[in-house]
Each structure stands twice: as structure tokens, then as C-alpha cells.
Design a protein around this motif. Structure first.
Motif, PDB file in Angstrom:
ATOM      1  N   SER A 176       0.837  -1.204   0.000  1.00  0.00           N
ATOM      2  CA  SER A 176       0.000   0.000   0.000  1.00  0.00           C
ATOM      3  C   SER A 176       0.871   1.253   0.000  1.00  0.00           C
ATOM      4  N   TYR A 177       1.920   1.209   0.799  1.00  0.00           N
ATOM      5  CA  TYR A 177       2.876   2.330   0.923  1.00  0.00           C
ATOM      6  C   TYR A 177       3.482   2.658  -0.449  1.00  0.00           C
ATOM      7  N   ARG A 178       3.876   1.629  -1.182  1.00  0.00           N
ATOM      8  CA  ARG A 178       4.414   1.840  -2.544  1.00  0.00           C
ATOM      9  C   ARG A 178       3.442   2.612  -3.420  1.00  0.00           C
ATOM     10  N   VAL A 179       2.180   2.189  -3.401  1.00  0.00           N
ATOM     11  CA  VAL A 179       1.198   2.821  -4.288  1.00  0.00           C
ATOM     12  C   VAL A 179       0.933   4.254  -3.836  1.00  0.00           C
ATOM     13  N   ARG A 180       0.908   4.488  -2.522  1.00  0.00           N
ATOM     14  CA  ARG A 180       0.735   5.876  -2.042  1.00  0.00           C
ATOM     15  C   ARG A 180       1.878   6.761  -2.550  1.00  0.00           C
ATOM     16  N   VAL A 181       3.108   6.244  -2.464  1.00  0.00           N
ATOM     17  CA  VAL A 181       4.267   7.020  -2.951  1.00  0.00           C
ATOM     18  C   VAL A 181       4.101   7.316  -4.437  1.00  0.00           C
TER      19      VAL A 181
END
Lengths: 213, 213
Positions: free
Chosen positions: A12-17
Motif C-alpha cells: 500500500s505504501y508503494r502505491v501511495r508514494v
């Protein structure tokens, strides 16, 4: 655009970035990976993702799973801030670092694997931590070696790429598990540089509405 | 073009399938994953891949690691038989199936992880087999659900894509470990259809020069 995710999920963190780097607005809908035995395993979420993993991105009536597939999709549809280099050789190098982290590390140390290790296989907390440290060191050793060739201010020269997007959550996790990161000076310099970006700051787990103390 | 691989490595198998589908000639150089404590962990191979994993592809003076990065590279440089669909939504669906198998399954059940489970964590042969079966069922359940929407003769309609390239070695492995595949009728129909292709037959582990009885 709707992102279904969990504050501390690496994927999820990757996609937020990626969304923030591309300056795309989105609605965030938390899926709690621990509450109710894991909301990702229950309806209505499983209708969005039969793999019962976060994240899912909804866009234009389509639902997208798998963070790297989502990032490749965003890069095709919103090419303004490219995360995959245009040159095929550079693209391969960027994806290789991304896969070192997103295939060889993250899935081996994610929540459901750790739950299986402790639950079904009866490993101790100590065994679980040794497992996490082992695979982080394996992956970071490889990435540190690759960065000798590729790094500038970021993983691939001075442009942010999919490699950086995958690096950020894995360093966050490594720090959370008190992994000694001194053997990886280039990797950590790149990580510190990435932290200077507002898009990266905004994507931090602790900055999400579902973050817990 | 030189491919460094191992006959029974899933990631090497993927790249062989992709090269054959694109009708690209290559020299095959075996790296024995068990001999000498694992030739992938020794020079000269580690100079080709600091992750100490197969495969590596050499092309035009460059060395490429990570099978999916290699396949994306080949698709850019040799676009004749495209393995990534041109439409971004279709591309995302194909990559999602590929990542369900190449991120969420293969790295969790590969040789080095199994060696760590049995060695460092002291798991029995029984525990190891339960682990393999568990993650295969998880991933195949997800892929079977996705295929309800996407499959034709192959994973994504009637064209071979990166999803099929990743499916082939995982079914081969599942059969090797006697996993019950009756819950996955669409997946298995696609697999059987893929086996009709000469490019796939030529890539079989048993057809490689380093295959062992």
C-alpha cells in the motif's frame, strides 16, 4: 480514484508514494489487516481482490490489484512523472531492484507468512525475528551491490523510479525491526534523499488516517 | 544472447519460455543450484548477479537479472510476439496474475527459503511440504478467480502473455509436489493448452542439457 490499503502494508505504501509522486488525488479506504481476523479476507474486500491482499486501486470502473501492476498501469496512463525509465536497459535495472525487494523480500516477510510461521509451523518470536532479519540482509546486500552501478541522488541516477518506490517501505520495515543498516551506506543515502520529498513524507504510514500508536 | 540458468528453476523456466515464444536464439549455460553448495553463490556467477539467484541473461554487453525484468526488457527490444498486452488495463490484469505467482508464490517456496526452513528453523520434511502446498493453494485460488474474468484459450484471452509464462513453471512445481489441482479447472485447461505450444515444450526442465533423472 480509490485506494484500499493499510497504513503499515508495504505494498500500500508503494502505491501511495507512486500516486503522490504523480500528484494524483485519491480517496483512501482503510482495510484493517488484523481486525476481525483480517478484513482483507472478508467481504466486501475479497470481491475487490481474490488474493485477499492489499492494496486495490479503483479507477475508471476497473479494479487493480498487485502494487507493481498498479504502478506500471499508472505509469502508462499518467506518464507525466515516469517511474519506469524510457531506455529498456535502464528500465530493466530499475525493475530488477524493485523485484529484489518486492519479490525476494516483501512477500517472504509479510503478515500472512509470519502468521503461518508462528501459527502452523510453531516458530518462536525469536525464530520469526531471525527470519525477518535474514531476508532483509539478503535483499539489501544485493540492492547495495546494484546501487554501486546505478545510484545518483536516487536508486537510478537523479530521477525517482519504481526502484525507489519499492525501497522506501522496505527500509521503513527494516528500521521497525531494528535491523543494522550500516552495511548499506549507498542504500541508506538514497533512502535519506527520498525522505526529503514531500510526496514521500505524505505517504508515510504514520501520516495515514488509519495509523495507530 | 546467453542465458545462465538451472533446469528446474521456475525463474529460468519463465525466461526460456519467453525466449522461445519470441523465437530468439540463445546459448544456455547451466548454474547448478545444489552442486558445490550452490554454484549461484560462488564466483564467477555472483559477478553476474549479486542476488545469487538464477537466471541471468547477457545481451549486447549487458547482464540482466530478475526473470520478470528480463521478460519486460525482451518485450521492449523484441516486440514481435508481445507478452505484455498493449492496452494498459489488460496489461495490468496480465501482470497481476504474473505477480500473484512470481511474487506471492515462487519466492516463498524457492530452494533457499526451503533450505532455511529446514536448516535454520529446524522444520521437518512434513512441515516443509505443508508449507509448499499451503502457498500453492493460496496463489492458485486467487489466479483461478481472476481467470474467470480473463481466460480464453490462455490466461488473457487467446494470446500468450506474461501471465502464462509465469503460470507454466508453477503448475510444473505443483505437480512435482503432488498438489491436488482439481479445484483449479480453468487454470489447468489453460496450462494444458499452453503445453500444445512447441515453444513451451522446448522450455521444459527435462528438455534442458543440465536435466537430471
Amino acid at each position: 480514484m480509490i485506494l484500499h490499503g493499510y497504513w503499515r502494508s508495504s505494498a500500500s505504501y508503494r502505491v501511495r508514494v507512486a500516486l503522490n509522486l504523480k500528484e494524483l488525488e485519491y480517496e483512501y479506504r482503510p482495510v484493517h489487516l488484523l481486525k476481525d481476523g483480517g478484513q482483507q479476507k472478508l467481504e466486501p474486500y475479497t470481491a475487490l481482490n481474490p488474493a485477499q491482499l492489499v492494496p486495490t486501486l479503483e479507477h475508471n470502473g476497473h479494479k487493480f490489484n498487485q502494487s507493481l501492476a498498479i504502478i506500471e498501469y499508472l505509469d502508462s496512463v499518467f506518464p507525466e512523472t515516469k517511474l519506469i525509465p524510457a531506455d529498456p536497459v535502464e528500465a530493466a535495472k530499475a525493475r530488477t531492484i524493485a523485484f529484489d525487494l518486492a519479490c525476494e523480500l516483501q512477500p517472504i516477510t509479510n503478515l500472512r507468512v509470519l502468521q503461518y510461521l508462528v501459527g502452523e509451523l510453531g516458530q518462536s518470536e525469536e525464530g520469526k525475528l531471525a527470519w525477518i532479519h535474514h531476508w532483509i540482509h539478503k535483499a539489501f546486500t544485493s540492492v547495495e551491490a546494484r546501487l554501486q552501478d546505478t545510484a545518483g541522488y536516487f536508486c537510478m541516477g537523479d530521477e525517482v523510479t519504481i526502484a525507489d518506490v519499492c525501497l522506501i517501505p522496505q527500509v521503513y520495515n527494516a528500521q521497525r525491526f531494528n535491523v543494522d543498516l550500516t552495511p548499506y551506506p549507498v542504500l541508506m543515502t538514497v533512502y535519506d534523499n527520498l525522505q526529503q520529498l514531500e510526496a514521500v513524507q505524505k505517504a508515510r504510514p504514520e501520516a495515514q488516517p488509519d495509523a495507530q500508536a
